[in-house]
Design a protein around this motif. Structure first.
Motif: not given
Length: 286
Positions: A141-142, A144, A169, A232, A272
Motif C-alpha cells: 500500500e506504501f 501508490p 510520491f 502518499h 496507511l
C-alpha cells in the motif's frame, strides 16, 4: 509483402477483448474510438511505459524480456495456453529458441514471517535488480498504484521511472532516481556479465530516457539506511527512516520503514495501515 508482426497482432487482439471493467479500471471519460483497453491502460496494468508497449505492438521492439511477458500475460488475463503462445510468439520475433523463464528467487519462510512481525511498519524484500520478491500489506500500500501491477512486474526501480505517480510520491525524486541507478551500476560493476542485470538495464534504457541518462553517468553507490520523505495521496506526507538489512541469500535485502511513535510521521503510517484494514487494498500475491 510486409514483415510479419504476429506478436503485435496477438497483443492487439487480446487487448481488444478486454474492457476497463474487466481489469478493475474506471472507464476514462470521452468516446472510445476502438474496442477494448487503450494502449496506455494496458501498459499501466503490465508495468510498462506506453512508448515501449506501442513499439511492441508495432513490431519495432522484438525482444521483450521474460519479466515483460509475465506482466503482459497477467494484464491480458491470459490462460495457460494463451500464455505459452505469447512466449512462443516472442521467441519467434526475437529469433531465439524457446527457453524456460527462470523462476523468481525464493524467499525463506522465516523472512516472510519477519515481514508480518514488523506490521504495521511497511516492509518488503527485494532481489538483486530490485524486484519485489515479498511484501507485507502495508509495504504494498506504501507505493501508490503498485498494487495494480502483476506481482512478477513489481520492481522499485521500474516504479521510480515508469509509474506515473512516482514523481509525486517521492519528495526528492531526482535524488531517489540517481541513487537507484547508482546502486544498479554498482551491481553491474561487480558482475558485468550477469544476465539478469544486463536484461534489466536493457529494458529500462529502452523504456525510460531518464534512466538512460543517469546510467551514462556511471555513478556508483550502495543502498544504505537513511531518511526519506514521501507524499502518499491518502496517508499524507511522511518523513521516514528506513533500514536495509542484507540477507545472505542470492543478493536479497529487506527494507523496513519506521517513524518515531507519537510523531506526525508515525500517525501517517497508522493511516496507511488503516487503509489496509478497511479493505482498500487487495492481497499482495507475493
Amino acid at each position: 509483402m510486409g514483415t510479419s508482426n504476429s506478436l503485435g497482432d496477438f497483443l492487439r487482439a487480446r487487448r481488444a477483448r478486454l474492457g476497463p471493467a474487466d481489469v478493475g479500471l474506471t472507464p476514462s471519460p470521452g468516446l472510445r474510438r476502438t474496442a477494448g483497453l487503450r494502449r496506455q491502460e494496458l501498459a499501466g496494468l503490465a508495468g510498462l511505459s506506453v512508448d515501449y508497449y506501442v513499439r511492441l505492438e508495432q513490431g519495432r521492439e522484438s525482444n521483450p524480456s521474460g519479466t515483460v511477458l509475465e506482466g503482459l500475460a497477467h494484464a491480458l488475463r491470459l490462460d495457460t495456453e494463451e500464455r505459452s503462445h505469447l512466449y512462443a510468439l516472442a521467441n519467434h520475433a526475437a529469433g531465439r529458441n524457446v527457453k524456460t523463464v527462470p523462476a523468481r528467487p525464493a524467499v525463506r519462510d522465516n523472512v516472510r514471517q519477519l515481514l508480518q512481525t514488523v506490521r504495521p511498519l511497511p516492509a518488503y524484500v527485494l532481489g538483486r535488480t530490485s524486484d519485489v520478491l515479498a511484501v507485507n500489506p502495508e509495504g504494498l500500500e506504501f507505493f501508490p498504484g503498485m498494487r495494480r501491477w502483476p506481482a512478477p512486474q513489481r520492481n522499485t526501480i521500474a516504479y521510480l521511472f515508469l509509474h506515473p505517480g512516482a514523481r509525486d510520491f517521492f519528495a526528492d525524486w531526482k535524488s531517489a532516481a540517481a541513487s537507484a541507478v547508482a546502486q544498479l551500476r554498482t551491481l553491474h560493476a561487480e558482475d558485468p556479465h550477469a544476465a539478469d542485470v544486463g536484461e534489466f538495464v536493457t529494458r529500462m534504457t529502452q523504456e525510460s530516457p531518464a534512466f538512460a541518462d543517469l546510467w551514462q553517468r556511471h555513478d556508483v553507490r550502495r543502498r544504505r539506511s537513511g531518511t526519506e520523505t514521501f507524499h502518499h495521496p491518502e496517508a499524507g506526507t511522511m518523513t521516514l527512516s528506513f533500514e536495509v538489512l542484507r540477507l545472505d541469500h542470492e543478493g536479497q535485502r529487506i527494507t523496513i520503514y519506521q517513524a518515531q511513535p507519537g510523531s506526525r510521521d508515525h500517525d501517517a503510517l497508522l493511516r496507511l495501515s488503516q487503509l489496509v484494514r478497511t479493505g482498500s487494498s487487495g492481497p499482495s500475491h507475493s
